[in-house]
Design a protein around this motif. Structure first.
Motif, mmCIF file in Angstrom:
data_model
loop_
_atom_site.group_PDB
_atom_site.id
_atom_site.type_symbol
_atom_site.label_atom_id
_atom_site.label_comp_id
_atom_site.label_asym_id
_atom_site.label_seq_id
_atom_site.Cartn_x
_atom_site.Cartn_y
_atom_site.Cartn_z
ATOM 1 N N GLN A 98 0.836 -1.203 0.000
ATOM 2 C CA GLN A 98 0.000 0.000 0.000
ATOM 3 C C GLN A 98 0.870 1.253 0.000
ATOM 4 O O GLN A 98 0.585 2.220 -0.716
ATOM 5 N N GLN A 99 1.948 1.199 0.796
ATOM 6 C CA GLN A 99 2.871 2.339 0.816
ATOM 7 C C GLN A 99 3.555 2.504 -0.534
ATOM 8 O O GLN A 99 3.707 3.626 -1.036
ATOM 9 N N CYS A 101 2.458 1.693 -3.423
ATOM 10 C CA CYS A 101 1.514 2.184 -4.433
ATOM 11 C C CYS A 101 1.115 3.635 -4.193
ATOM 12 O O CYS A 101 0.422 4.239 -5.016
ATOM 13 N N THR A 102 1.538 4.183 -3.070
ATOM 14 C CA THR A 102 1.255 5.588 -2.758
ATOM 15 C C THR A 102 2.408 6.486 -3.175
ATOM 16 O O THR A 102 2.230 7.550 -3.779
ATOM 17 N N CYS A 103 3.617 6.038 -2.868
ATOM 18 C CA CYS A 103 4.818 6.811 -3.206
ATOM 19 C C CYS A 103 5.995 5.855 -3.305
ATOM 20 O O CYS A 103 6.279 5.132 -2.350
ATOM 21 N N CYS A 146 10.272 1.527 0.332
ATOM 22 C CA CYS A 146 9.361 2.041 1.367
ATOM 23 C C CYS A 146 10.093 2.292 2.685
ATOM 24 O O CYS A 146 9.452 2.479 3.734
ATOM 25 N N ILE A 191 2.383 -0.435 -8.634
ATOM 26 C CA ILE A 191 3.267 0.587 -8.053
ATOM 27 C C ILE A 191 3.402 1.771 -9.000
ATOM 28 O O ILE A 191 3.309 2.928 -8.594
ATOM 29 N N GLN A 192 3.598 1.466 -10.262
ATOM 30 C CA GLN A 192 3.806 2.518 -11.269
ATOM 31 C C GLN A 192 2.562 3.402 -11.425
ATOM 32 O O GLN A 192 2.669 4.626 -11.566
ATOM 33 N N GLU A 193 1.378 2.770 -11.390
ATOM 34 C CA GLU A 193 0.128 3.507 -11.603
ATOM 35 C C GLU A 193 -0.544 3.899 -10.291
ATOM 36 O O GLU A 193 -1.658 4.412 -10.297
ATOM 37 N N GLN A 194 0.125 3.609 -9.174
ATOM 38 C CA GLN A 194 -0.410 3.913 -7.836
ATOM 39 C C GLN A 194 -1.814 3.316 -7.654
ATOM 40 O O GLN A 194 -2.728 3.964 -7.148
ATOM 41 N N ASP A 195 -1.917 2.059 -8.052
ATOM 42 C CA ASP A 195 -3.191 1.333 -7.975
ATOM 43 C C ASP A 195 -3.152 0.423 -6.737
ATOM 44 O O ASP A 195 -2.713 -0.732 -6.805
ATOM 45 N N ILE A 196 -3.597 0.959 -5.599
ATOM 46 C CA ILE A 196 -3.526 0.215 -4.339
ATOM 47 C C ILE A 196 -4.372 -1.055 -4.400
ATOM 48 O O ILE A 196 -3.952 -2.109 -3.905
#
Length: 238
Positions: A98-99, A101-103, A146, A191-196
């Motif tokens: 989750q982290q 996929c956020t940053c 992360c 991760i690249q698309e920030q898709d949690i």
């Protein structure tokens, strides 16, 4: 056993320990096989002292069973430990992904993509152990990105039996390598698309695969596994 090179910064003691652990994890020393200090010392051209110290450390990690008056054996795979390691990894990696996929740092993302390319090469060359190493590297990079490298190092202390199941699965079920590669592709995409949502779904599917494989592997390689009755007996004796 497969001989590995000693790293320049390693002491003889550290090298012998790593040599034995690598061969146990990659099943060159299969579960249940007997092993002697003298044989290892002769093969590595070292004294028996660092070998004895490595044996003691590996026994403390439940990778060797030292039985007085009988000998030393590679420990059978303990499914309770595999299940516990899976639980811990699922719990921690659920949060870490989750982290991620956020940053996530661009440099680490590039390294993940490089790992993926090398995994493709491993599939074409049928190099299951290198594929395993790159799988480990990918997860380590995600943790590092992360700022959770120490958490990853902590996981490694309890992953030995879990990793032997993964190696056995890669050796036995080669047809599933493509499936694992798709999991990795999906993780990188998340991760690249920030898709949690995609990240959580994929990591759960990816890590749960060990438990799915476990039942099949116990049937196919029953002599590699500690029987449930044996595990109960051991706990009762303690």
């Amino acid at each position: 056993m497969v001989i590995i090179e000693q790293n320049p910064q390693e002491s003889i003691r550290e090298y012998v320990y790593r040599f034995l652990k690598v061969n146990i994890i990659n099943l060159e020393l299969p579960p249940g096989q007997s092993i002697s200090e003298q044989e290892v010392a002769s093969q590595l051209k070292v004294s028996r002292t660092p070998v004895r110290e490595a044996f003691i450390k590996l026994a403390q990690e439940n990778l060797l069973a030292i039985i007085p008056q009988k000998g030393t054996y590679v420990s059978l795979i303990d499914t309770d430990q595999v299940e516990e390691s899976t639980f811990v990894r699922q719990t921690l990696e659920h949060e870490v992904i989750q982290q991620a996929c956020t940053c996530f740092p661009a440099e680490e993302l590039f390294q993940l993509q490089s790992c993926l390319a090398l995994q493709n090469l491993c599939i074409s060359e049928k190099n299951y152990y290198r594929f395993f190493e790159l799988d480990e590297t990918m997860h380590a990079i995600i943790f590092r990105g992360c700022k959770k490298s120490r958490t990853w190092e902590m996981l490694q202390l309890m992953n030995a039996h879990y990793n032997r199941v993964r190696i056995l699965s890669l050796k036995t079920k080669e047809f599933q390598w493509d499936q694992l590669l798709k999991h990795h592709q999906a993780l990188i995409k998340a991760i690249q698309e920030q898709d949690i949502k995609l990240g959580i779904k994929t990591i759960k599917l990816h890590l749960n695969k060990v438990l799915i494989d476990l039942e099949y592997l116990r049937k196919a390689h029953g002599d590699y596994f500690l029987q449930r009755k044996q595990q109960t007996f051991t706990m009762t004796q303690k």
